[in-house]
Design a protein around this motif. Structure first.
Motif, PDB file in Angstrom:
ATOM      1  N   ALA A   3      18.049 -59.009  53.155  1.00 23.32           N
ATOM      2  CA  ALA A   3      17.253 -57.775  53.199  1.00 23.32           C
ATOM      3  C   ALA A   3      15.828 -58.065  53.638  1.00 23.32           C
ATOM      4  O   ALA A   3      15.265 -57.315  54.440  1.00 23.32           O
ATOM      5  CB  ALA A   3      17.263 -57.090  51.839  1.00 23.32           C
ATOM      6  N   LYS A   4      15.229 -59.151  53.155  1.00 23.52           N
ATOM      7  CA  LYS A   4      13.857 -59.480  53.546  1.00 23.52           C
ATOM      8  C   LYS A   4      13.775 -59.801  55.029  1.00 23.52           C
ATOM      9  O   LYS A   4      12.844 -59.385  55.716  1.00 23.52           O
ATOM     10  CB  LYS A   4      13.328 -60.640  52.713  1.00 23.52           C
ATOM     11  CG  LYS A   4      13.030 -60.258  51.287  1.00 23.52           C
ATOM     12  CD  LYS A   4      12.438 -61.407  50.518  1.00 23.52           C
ATOM     13  CE  LYS A   4      12.170 -61.005  49.079  1.00 23.52           C
ATOM     14  NZ  LYS A   4      11.578 -62.087  48.310  1.00 23.52           N
ATOM     15  N   LEU A  48       1.622 -54.360  60.915  1.00 21.32           N
ATOM     16  CA  LEU A  48       2.842 -55.128  60.671  1.00 21.32           C
ATOM     17  C   LEU A  48       2.960 -55.477  59.195  1.00 21.32           C
ATOM     18  O   LEU A  48       3.989 -55.237  58.562  1.00 21.32           O
ATOM     19  CB  LEU A  48       2.847 -56.408  61.509  1.00 21.32           C
ATOM     20  CG  LEU A  48       3.947 -57.417  61.187  1.00 21.32           C
ATOM     21  CD1 LEU A  48       5.300 -56.889  61.614  1.00 21.32           C
ATOM     22  CD2 LEU A  48       3.658 -58.733  61.866  1.00 21.32           C
ATOM     23  N   PHE A  49       1.894 -56.018  58.642  1.00 21.74           N
ATOM     24  CA  PHE A  49       1.916 -56.405  57.234  1.00 21.74           C
ATOM     25  C   PHE A  49       1.949 -55.181  56.316  1.00 21.74           C
ATOM     26  O   PHE A  49       2.658 -55.168  55.313  1.00 21.74           O
ATOM     27  CB  PHE A  49       0.738 -57.323  56.900  1.00 21.74           C
ATOM     28  CG  PHE A  49       0.879 -58.659  57.552  1.00 21.74           C
ATOM     29  CD1 PHE A  49       1.788 -59.593  57.070  1.00 21.74           C
ATOM     30  CD2 PHE A  49       0.133 -58.981  58.677  1.00 21.74           C
ATOM     31  CE1 PHE A  49       1.949 -60.826  57.679  1.00 21.74           C
ATOM     32  CE2 PHE A  49       0.282 -60.210  59.293  1.00 21.74           C
ATOM     33  CZ  PHE A  49       1.196 -61.135  58.794  1.00 21.74           C
ATOM     34  N   ALA A  50       1.223 -54.140  56.681  1.00 23.23           N
ATOM     35  CA  ALA A  50       1.238 -52.922  55.877  1.00 23.23           C
ATOM     36  C   ALA A  50       2.640 -52.315  55.852  1.00 23.23           C
ATOM     37  O   ALA A  50       3.140 -51.917  54.794  1.00 23.23           O
ATOM     38  CB  ALA A  50       0.234 -51.906  56.426  1.00 23.23           C
ATOM     39  N   GLU A  55       7.753 -51.092  53.239  1.00 24.87           N
ATOM     40  CA  GLU A  55       9.213 -51.120  53.279  1.00 24.87           C
ATOM     41  C   GLU A  55       9.791 -51.802  52.033  1.00 24.87           C
ATOM     42  O   GLU A  55      10.773 -51.352  51.464  1.00 24.87           O
ATOM     43  CB  GLU A  55       9.671 -51.852  54.547  1.00 24.87           C
ATOM     44  CG  GLU A  55      11.158 -51.877  54.752  1.00 24.87           C
ATOM     45  CD  GLU A  55      11.753 -50.547  55.218  1.00 24.87           C
ATOM     46  OE1 GLU A  55      12.988 -50.427  55.218  1.00 24.87           O
ATOM     47  OE2 GLU A  55      10.986 -49.634  55.573  1.00 24.87           O
ATOM     48  N   ARG A  56       9.172 -52.888  51.598  1.00 26.38           N
ATOM     49  CA  ARG A  56       9.644 -53.589  50.399  1.00 26.38           C
ATOM     50  C   ARG A  56       9.507 -52.706  49.160  1.00 26.38           C
ATOM     51  O   ARG A  56      10.382 -52.691  48.310  1.00 26.38           O
ATOM     52  CB  ARG A  56       8.879 -54.907  50.198  1.00 26.38           C
ATOM     53  CG  ARG A  56       9.101 -55.954  51.271  1.00 26.38           C
ATOM     54  CD  ARG A  56      10.532 -56.438  51.370  1.00 26.38           C
ATOM     55  NE  ARG A  56      10.942 -57.004  50.093  1.00 26.38           N
ATOM     56  CZ  ARG A  56      12.209 -57.088  49.691  1.00 26.38           C
ATOM     57  NH1 ARG A  56      13.172 -56.654  50.445  1.00 26.38           N
ATOM     58  NH2 ARG A  56      12.505 -57.607  48.517  1.00 26.38           N
ATOM     59  N   LEU A  57       8.413 -51.958  49.069  1.00 27.06           N
ATOM     60  CA  LEU A  57       8.245 -51.049  47.932  1.00 27.06           C
ATOM     61  C   LEU A  57       9.318 -49.969  47.943  1.00 27.06           C
ATOM     62  O   LEU A  57       9.895 -49.647  46.898  1.00 27.06           O
ATOM     63  CB  LEU A  57       6.855 -50.415  47.954  1.00 27.06           C
ATOM     64  CG  LEU A  57       5.700 -51.334  47.575  1.00 27.06           C
ATOM     65  CD1 LEU A  57       4.372 -50.638  47.842  1.00 27.06           C
ATOM     66  CD2 LEU A  57       5.805 -51.760  46.115  1.00 27.06           C
ATOM     67  N   TRP A  58       9.617 -49.399  49.090  1.00 22.82           N
ATOM     68  CA  TRP A  58      10.663 -48.391  49.185  1.00 22.82           C
ATOM     69  C   TRP A  58      12.021 -48.995  48.858  1.00 22.82           C
ATOM     70  O   TRP A  58      12.870 -48.344  48.263  1.00 22.82           O
ATOM     71  CB  TRP A  58      10.692 -47.760  50.573  1.00 22.82           C
ATOM     72  CG  TRP A  58       9.812 -46.554  50.641  1.00 22.82           C
ATOM     73  CD1 TRP A  58       8.572 -46.488  51.201  1.00 22.82           C
ATOM     74  CD2 TRP A  58      10.083 -45.256  50.112  1.00 22.82           C
ATOM     75  NE1 TRP A  58       8.061 -45.223  51.050  1.00 22.82           N
ATOM     76  CE2 TRP A  58       8.971 -44.447  50.397  1.00 22.82           C
ATOM     77  CE3 TRP A  58      11.162 -44.701  49.445  1.00 22.82           C
ATOM     78  CZ2 TRP A  58       8.907 -43.107  50.026  1.00 22.82           C
ATOM     79  CZ3 TRP A  58      11.102 -43.367  49.072  1.00 22.82           C
ATOM     80  CH2 TRP A  58       9.988 -42.594  49.364  1.00 22.82           C
ATOM     81  N   LYS A  62      14.144 -46.427  43.607  1.00 17.95           N
ATOM     82  CA  LYS A  62      15.431 -45.742  43.532  1.00 17.95           C
ATOM     83  C   LYS A  62      15.288 -44.248  43.820  1.00 17.95           C
ATOM     84  O   LYS A  62      16.242 -43.490  43.701  1.00 17.95           O
ATOM     85  CB  LYS A  62      16.061 -45.941  42.134  1.00 17.95           C
ATOM     86  CG  LYS A  62      16.296 -47.394  41.786  1.00 17.95           C
ATOM     87  CD  LYS A  62      17.221 -48.061  42.779  1.00 17.95           C
ATOM     88  CE  LYS A  62      17.422 -49.517  42.402  1.00 17.95           C
ATOM     89  NZ  LYS A  62      17.806 -50.348  43.518  1.00 17.95           N
ATOM     90  N   TRP A  63      14.081 -43.831  44.219  1.00 16.51           N
ATOM     91  CA  TRP A  63      13.820 -42.428  44.499  1.00 16.51           C
ATOM     92  C   TRP A  63      14.706 -41.938  45.651  1.00 16.51           C
ATOM     93  O   TRP A  63      14.786 -42.557  46.693  1.00 16.51           O
ATOM     94  CB  TRP A  63      12.348 -42.233  44.865  1.00 16.51           C
ATOM     95  CG  TRP A  63      11.980 -40.793  45.025  1.00 16.51           C
ATOM     96  CD1 TRP A  63      11.639 -39.933  44.029  1.00 16.51           C
ATOM     97  CD2 TRP A  63      11.914 -40.051  46.241  1.00 16.51           C
ATOM     98  NE1 TRP A  63      11.363 -38.701  44.551  1.00 16.51           N
ATOM     99  CE2 TRP A  63      11.541 -38.745  45.915  1.00 16.51           C
ATOM    100  CE3 TRP A  63      12.164 -40.373  47.559  1.00 16.51           C
ATOM    101  CZ2 TRP A  63      11.393 -37.774  46.867  1.00 16.51           C
ATOM    102  CZ3 TRP A  63      12.020 -39.385  48.519  1.00 16.51           C
ATOM    103  CH2 TRP A  63      11.633 -38.095  48.155  1.00 16.51           C
ATOM    104  N   GLY A  64      15.404 -40.838  45.426  1.00 18.46           N
ATOM    105  CA  GLY A  64      16.230 -40.233  46.449  1.00 18.46           C
ATOM    106  C   GLY A  64      17.590 -40.886  46.657  1.00 18.46           C
ATOM    107  O   GLY A  64      18.346 -40.493  47.527  1.00 18.46           O
TER     108      GLY A  64
END
Length: 66
Positions: A3-4, A48-50, A55-58, A62-64
């Motif tokens: 995933a990473k 890119l880093f932002a 993306e990692r936070l999303w 588990k929202w949605g």
């Protein structure tokens, strides 16, 4: 781990598109290819880093998701 790597690949390809779009826009505005490419690269490195961390936070959220 997969995933990473996938998130990083997605972030990189997205930023390549971002470099192209930012550079074209800045070239149209400034008429200077050096300014447009330089600003496009700096903008894309920051984003890119932002994007990766966003993306990692999303991914952890588990929202949605049912």
């Amino acid at each position: 781990m997969v995933a990473k790597k996938r998130h990083m690949a997605k972030a990189i390809t997205w930023r390549i598109l971002g470099i192209i779009m930012t550079s074209i826009t800045l070239y149209i505005v400034s008429g200077d290819i050096g300014v447009s490419l330089g600003a496009g690269m700096i903008d894309s490195l920051v984003k890119l880093f932002a994007y990766y961390f966003h993306e990692r936070l999303w991914y952890k959220s588990k929202w949605g998701v049912n």
